[in-house]
Design an enzyme around this catalytic site. Structure first.
Site, PDB file in Angstrom:
ATOM      1  N   LYS A  86       1.728   3.963  -3.228  1.00 33.20           N
ATOM      2  CA  LYS A  86       1.457   5.388  -3.050  1.00 33.20           C
ATOM      3  C   LYS A  86       2.726   6.212  -3.259  1.00 33.20           C
ATOM      4  CE  LYS A  86      -2.904   5.053  -1.630  1.00 33.20           C
ATOM      5  NZ  LYS A  86      -4.055   5.627  -2.381  1.00 33.20           N
TER       6      LYS A  86
ATOM      7  N   TYR B 177       0.827  -1.210   0.000  1.00 35.46           N
ATOM      8  CA  TYR B 177       0.000   0.000   0.000  1.00 35.46           C
ATOM      9  C   TYR B 177       0.864   1.263   0.000  1.00 35.46           C
ATOM     10  CZ  TYR B 177      -3.636   3.310   1.438  1.00 35.46           C
ATOM     11  OH  TYR B 177      -4.503   4.380   1.499  1.00 35.46           O
TER      12      TYR B 177
END
Length: 224
Positions: A139, A135
């Site tokens: 990003k 994650y």
């Protein structure tokens, strides 16, 4: 004097995107708010006539259309693009990377093709392209690649736990009661994005700004 800025929002039916649509439609600074969506939200049918006139809805089968931008209308003359996309990892790694990396980068290409000077995106606190966590790694990769695109202004918003979504995720409901975790209302993010766009709309220099959770809250509290 009120300006009539024009925006394109990608992710307008999500938690932050819904708030951003409302925020721009309510502002006298914005004359057009374009959205790419599969379906029109019921809430949009209840807007005032003035706000309906500002909202330009482009219905598409899905954001895969970004891969063939010849099928999209021209967005020349727009002031800013806002990307508020976000997928859940439970939907699979491939889908997560598509929504949180591929589509935001394709949206950036669309903005550059149409000479749109500003790009604003919501990522996450602790984003890091070198992270061992998928994650945060994805990003961070998006942030890094966007920073090399050459926008006149790039705003990167790194919120903590999101609050006040219409449909909160399980993890958000659970951790919303944990006191030491940084949190922010989705409305605050929408306000901060609008204010930063308006403040830097005449910027003539390539600049990138990062806004952590506390920065987002501080900026949003300046709303007038």
């Amino acid at each position: 004097m009120d300006r009539k800025l024009k925006a394109l929002i990608i992710g307008s039916t999500g938690g932050i995107g819904r708030e951003l649509v409302k925020e721009l439609l309510q502002s006298n600074q914005w004359g057009e708010v374009h959205v790419l969506v599969r379906r029109e939200l019921e809430a949009w049918k209840n807007l005032s006539q003035e706000q309906k006139n500002k909202l330009v809805i482009h219905k598409v089968d899905g954001l895969e259309i970004l891969r063939d931008q010849t099928k999209l209308p021209s967005f020349q003359g727009l002031s800013a693009v806002f990307c508020t996309l976000g997928a859940e990892q439970k939907d699979g790694k491939e889908n997560f990377i598509k929504v949180d990396k591929e589509f935001p980068l394709l949206t950036a290409d669309l903005a550059i093709k149409n000479n749109i000077p500003q790009y604003h995106i919501v990522t996450s606190q602790m984003s890091d392209k070198s992270s061992m966590f998928l994650y945060l790694k994805v990003k961070g990769e998006v942030e890094n690649e966007l920073s090399q695109k050459g926008f006149q202004y790039l705003g990167i918003y790194r919120p903590g736990l999101l609050l006040q979504r219409e449909q909160p995720r399980l993890i958000e409901r659970f951790f919303s009661y944990v006191p030491f975790i940084k949190k922010v209302d989705v409305q605050n993010i929408a306000v901060a994005m609008r204010l930063q766009s308006e403040n830097y709309i005449e910027s003539s220099h390539n600049s990138t700004q990062y806004f952590e959770n506390d920065d987002i809250i501080k900026i949003s509290n300046q709303k007038i």
